[in-house]
Design a protein around this motif. Structure first.
Motif, mmCIF file in Angstrom:
data_model
loop_
_atom_site.group_PDB
_atom_site.id
_atom_site.type_symbol
_atom_site.label_atom_id
_atom_site.label_comp_id
_atom_site.label_asym_id
_atom_site.label_seq_id
_atom_site.Cartn_x
_atom_site.Cartn_y
_atom_site.Cartn_z
ATOM 1 N N PRO A 41 0.894 -1.260 0.015
ATOM 2 C CA PRO A 41 0.135 0.063 0.079
ATOM 3 C C PRO A 41 0.850 1.343 -0.027
ATOM 4 O O PRO A 41 0.313 2.280 -0.349
ATOM 5 C CB PRO A 41 -0.874 -0.277 1.275
ATOM 6 C CG PRO A 41 -0.870 -1.671 1.491
ATOM 7 C CD PRO A 41 0.440 -2.091 1.068
ATOM 8 N N GLY A 200 -5.847 4.123 10.336
ATOM 9 C CA GLY A 200 -5.686 3.524 8.692
ATOM 10 C C GLY A 200 -4.553 4.139 7.937
ATOM 11 O O GLY A 200 -4.365 3.785 6.997
ATOM 12 N N ASN A 202 -1.143 4.492 6.380
ATOM 13 C CA ASN A 202 -0.235 3.716 5.929
ATOM 14 C C ASN A 202 1.338 3.779 6.255
ATOM 15 O O ASN A 202 1.307 5.006 7.042
ATOM 16 C CB ASN A 202 0.008 3.189 4.275
ATOM 17 C CG ASN A 202 0.384 4.556 3.492
ATOM 18 O OD1 ASN A 202 1.456 5.257 4.126
ATOM 19 N ND2 ASN A 202 -0.359 4.962 2.580
ATOM 20 N N ASN A 275 -6.318 -4.334 13.774
ATOM 21 C CA ASN A 275 -6.835 -5.522 13.234
ATOM 22 C C ASN A 275 -7.150 -6.510 14.423
ATOM 23 O O ASN A 275 -7.306 -7.972 14.005
ATOM 24 C CB ASN A 275 -5.294 -6.265 12.560
ATOM 25 C CG ASN A 275 -4.213 -6.600 13.639
ATOM 26 O OD1 ASN A 275 -4.454 -6.214 14.806
ATOM 27 N ND2 ASN A 275 -3.221 -7.145 13.163
ATOM 28 N N SER A 389 -6.482 6.258 2.868
ATOM 29 C CA SER A 389 -5.577 4.915 3.141
ATOM 30 C C SER A 389 -6.412 4.058 3.667
ATOM 31 O O SER A 389 -6.616 2.953 3.559
ATOM 32 C CB SER A 389 -4.459 5.505 3.936
ATOM 33 O OG SER A 389 -3.708 4.117 4.230
ATOM 34 N N LYS A 392 -9.099 2.251 1.576
ATOM 35 C CA LYS A 392 -8.423 1.116 0.690
ATOM 36 C C LYS A 392 -8.206 0.016 1.471
ATOM 37 O O LYS A 392 -8.675 -1.187 0.857
ATOM 38 C CB LYS A 392 -7.207 1.457 0.293
ATOM 39 C CG LYS A 392 -7.308 2.889 -0.783
ATOM 40 C CD LYS A 392 -5.851 3.435 -1.268
ATOM 41 C CE LYS A 392 -6.085 4.746 -2.157
ATOM 42 N NZ LYS A 392 -4.527 5.133 -2.650
ATOM 43 N N GLU A 393 -7.821 0.140 2.682
ATOM 44 C CA GLU A 393 -7.636 -1.032 3.498
ATOM 45 C C GLU A 393 -8.900 -1.969 3.980
ATOM 46 O O GLU A 393 -9.021 -2.928 3.777
ATOM 47 C CB GLU A 393 -6.919 -0.946 4.668
ATOM 48 C CG GLU A 393 -6.432 -1.977 5.530
ATOM 49 C CD GLU A 393 -5.654 -1.584 6.755
ATOM 50 O OE1 GLU A 393 -4.836 -2.683 7.256
ATOM 51 O OE2 GLU A 393 -5.608 -0.524 7.306
ATOM 52 N N GLN A 394 -9.837 -0.969 4.286
ATOM 53 C CA GLN A 394 -11.345 -1.338 4.609
ATOM 54 C C GLN A 394 -11.707 -2.247 3.264
ATOM 55 O O GLN A 394 -12.571 -3.292 3.567
ATOM 56 C CB GLN A 394 -12.153 -0.346 4.979
ATOM 57 C CG GLN A 394 -13.467 -0.692 5.376
ATOM 58 C CD GLN A 394 -13.364 -1.341 7.047
ATOM 59 O OE1 GLN A 394 -12.804 -0.607 7.763
ATOM 60 N NE2 GLN A 394 -13.777 -2.657 6.969
ATOM 61 N N GLU A 402 -7.837 -8.849 2.211
ATOM 62 C CA GLU A 402 -7.030 -8.866 3.713
ATOM 63 C C GLU A 402 -7.876 -9.721 4.593
ATOM 64 O O GLU A 402 -8.971 -9.377 5.030
ATOM 65 C CB GLU A 402 -6.943 -7.430 4.104
ATOM 66 C CG GLU A 402 -6.034 -7.341 5.288
ATOM 67 C CD GLU A 402 -5.762 -5.854 5.665
ATOM 68 O OE1 GLU A 402 -5.384 -5.593 6.961
ATOM 69 O OE2 GLU A 402 -5.548 -4.980 4.780
ATOM 70 N N LEU A 444 -10.907 -2.441 11.798
ATOM 71 C CA LEU A 444 -11.296 -3.109 10.472
ATOM 72 C C LEU A 444 -12.639 -3.989 10.374
ATOM 73 O O LEU A 444 -13.345 -3.936 9.426
ATOM 74 C CB LEU A 444 -10.354 -3.903 9.533
ATOM 75 C CG LEU A 444 -9.076 -3.366 9.149
ATOM 76 C CD1 LEU A 444 -7.995 -4.279 8.810
ATOM 77 C CD2 LEU A 444 -9.480 -2.498 7.933
#
Length: 456
Positions: A41, A200, A202, A275, A389, A392-394, A402, A444
């Protein structure tokens, strides 16, 4: 056999070019870059192998100011009842903790009562203060001087602004008080970077915002004559997190030299909450174990582990004992304290460290060119970048790319949690007028967990 003969000297040296040719042959026509090279990322392209003949000359003289002492096991204690907090501190030190961190919200508490019968000579005590009081810090300083105790005080007005949306009072008063406090012969300035990670951001953003955070203090406090404490949240990307802490030391050292600040930063590491999960909560122990390993190998000075049940249980003896024992096993049974700077010479980690540092420095310069961290927070740019950011991770989590085991993959449908919640484990809504939009920490798994709880 000669004892002076170098190990593996009988084997022919193989260049990186030869390795790559062999890999390309084994791929049977598949594209090397598309098949084996992936992008993080942060925009870092990770290769399948690293070789000494590819190490850049700038990397060959890579030097990290690693801590002179091994990491310390840090126990967090929230001070509500002074007598109970004192007893708990004594108990945890007897059971393996090496340092204690008191979180104090009431400045009327008695320092003498809190510290009664505690060992002072070889134990470091941290005091996290979510308020700004010259008088209270002065009391701590006087007690430490009188009793030859080692105190580290954690005060972070910028962190307060990030989390709450407001200063303790206002920018001028906060920094006027901090300037007075910083003249005490005791470490007082803290940089809480965990909020960036838990919201969140990066890794490149975390490093750049930390550097900009530090730069605000260097700019606004003329002479900082004590080490600065940096609190870091460690994620689950094992090697990247090792490199993150190493890059942080490198970047901080580079910045500090510009201000003639000759102290290394003091890093406290804690596993991330981002996490961690409510369901199948025992997996949290596996996550925190690898995160603590990253913190140790990355060179943290102290590590405060996160109990596996911290999301939904109040502080309890069992959770604390398990989290402390994880660090005791790593230190005394896995021998993680026996090697100084163990990541030195690992081509992959050094390459990651260099790339993260370079990208973070570039972003830091952009922040400074646009007014610095505080200005960017007031304008909302930092919050916007973190939200982008995090989104995107979510999306990666929601799509299953993920994975959090037991939550979005292989969930136990019979797992029931509604009756075990002592704490509210989700983002709390508190609408009010603030100077800036606060940076909101969010896990998340929150949306998925709320859906499951509603169906119980």
């Amino acid at each position: 056999m000669s004892t002076n003969k170098p190990l593996f000297s009988d084997f022919e040296t193989i260049s990186s070019k030869q390795w790559k040719q062999q890999i390309q042959y084994e791929l049977k026509g598949a594209d090397y870059n598309e098949t084996l090279v992936w992008e993080s990322p942060e925009g870092i392209k990770v290769k399948p192998f690293y070789h000494h003949d590819e190490v850049e000359e700038s990397n060959s003289n890579f030097a990290i100011n690693s801590p002179k002492e091994t990491f310390k096991i840090l126990q967090n204690i929230f001070v509500h009842d002074v007598k109970k907090s004192n007893e708990r501190a004594i108990n945890t030190l007897n059971r393996g903790a090496e340092n204690i961190r008191f979180t104090i919200e009431n400045e009327t508490i008695s320092i003498e009562s809190l510290m009664q019968n505690l060992p002072l000579e070889k134990t470091t005590y941290y005091f996290y203060l979510p308020f700004l009081s010259i008088d209270f810090v002065s009391k701590l300083k006087d007690f430490a001087a009188k009793n030859q105790a080692k105190f580290i005080i954690q005060i972070d007005p910028i962190g307060q602004l990030c989390k709450d949306g407001n200063w303790f009072e206002n920018l001028e008063n906060d920094f006027e008080k901090l300037n007075t406090i910083s003249k005490f012969q005791i470490p007082t300035i803290n940089i809480n970077t965990g909020i960036y990670q838990n919201a969140g951001a990066n890794i490149v953003q975390q490093l750049a915002y930390t550097l900009a955070h530090a730069n605000e203090y260097f700019n606004r406090i003329p002479a900082i004559n004590q080490p600065i404490t940096i609190e870091v949240s460690v994620g689950t990307n094992y090697f990247f997190e090792i490199a993150k802490l190493r890059a942080l030391r490198l970047l901080f050292s580079t910045l500090a030299k510009e201000y003639n600040h000759n102290f290394d930063c003091h890093i406290i590491a804690t596993p991330t909450k981002r996490n961690k999960t409510l369901y199948d909560y025992n997996v949290n122990m596996l996550r925190t174990t690898t995160e603590c390993m990253s913190a140790i190998l990355g060179g943290a000075n102290a590590i405060a582990n996160l109990p596996y049940d911290a999301l939904y249980h109040k502080d309890n003896e069992f959770g604390d004992r398990i989290s402390r024992n994880q660090l005791l096993v790593l230190k005394h049974e896995s021998y993680f304290d026996k090697v100084s700077n163990p990541a030195d010479g690992a081509y992959y980690i050094e390459n990651l460290t260099q790339q993260l540092a370079e990208k973070a420095l570039e972003l830091f310069k952009d922040i400074e060119k646009n007014g610095g961290l505080i200005t960017q927070l007031i304008e909302g740019n930092i919050q916007k970048k973190i939200q982008e950011s995090a989104a995107k991770e979510q999306d990666l989590f929601d799509s299953g790319k993920e994975v959090l085991l037991g939550t979005n993959k292989y969930p136990n449908k019979n797992d029931q949690m509604k009756n075990d919640l002592e704490l509210y484990p989700f983002v709390k809504q508190n609408p009010r007028k603030t100077l800036i939009v606060p940076i909101i920490e969010k896990r998340l798994a929150e949306k998925l967990e709320q859906e499951r709880l509603a169906l119980e």
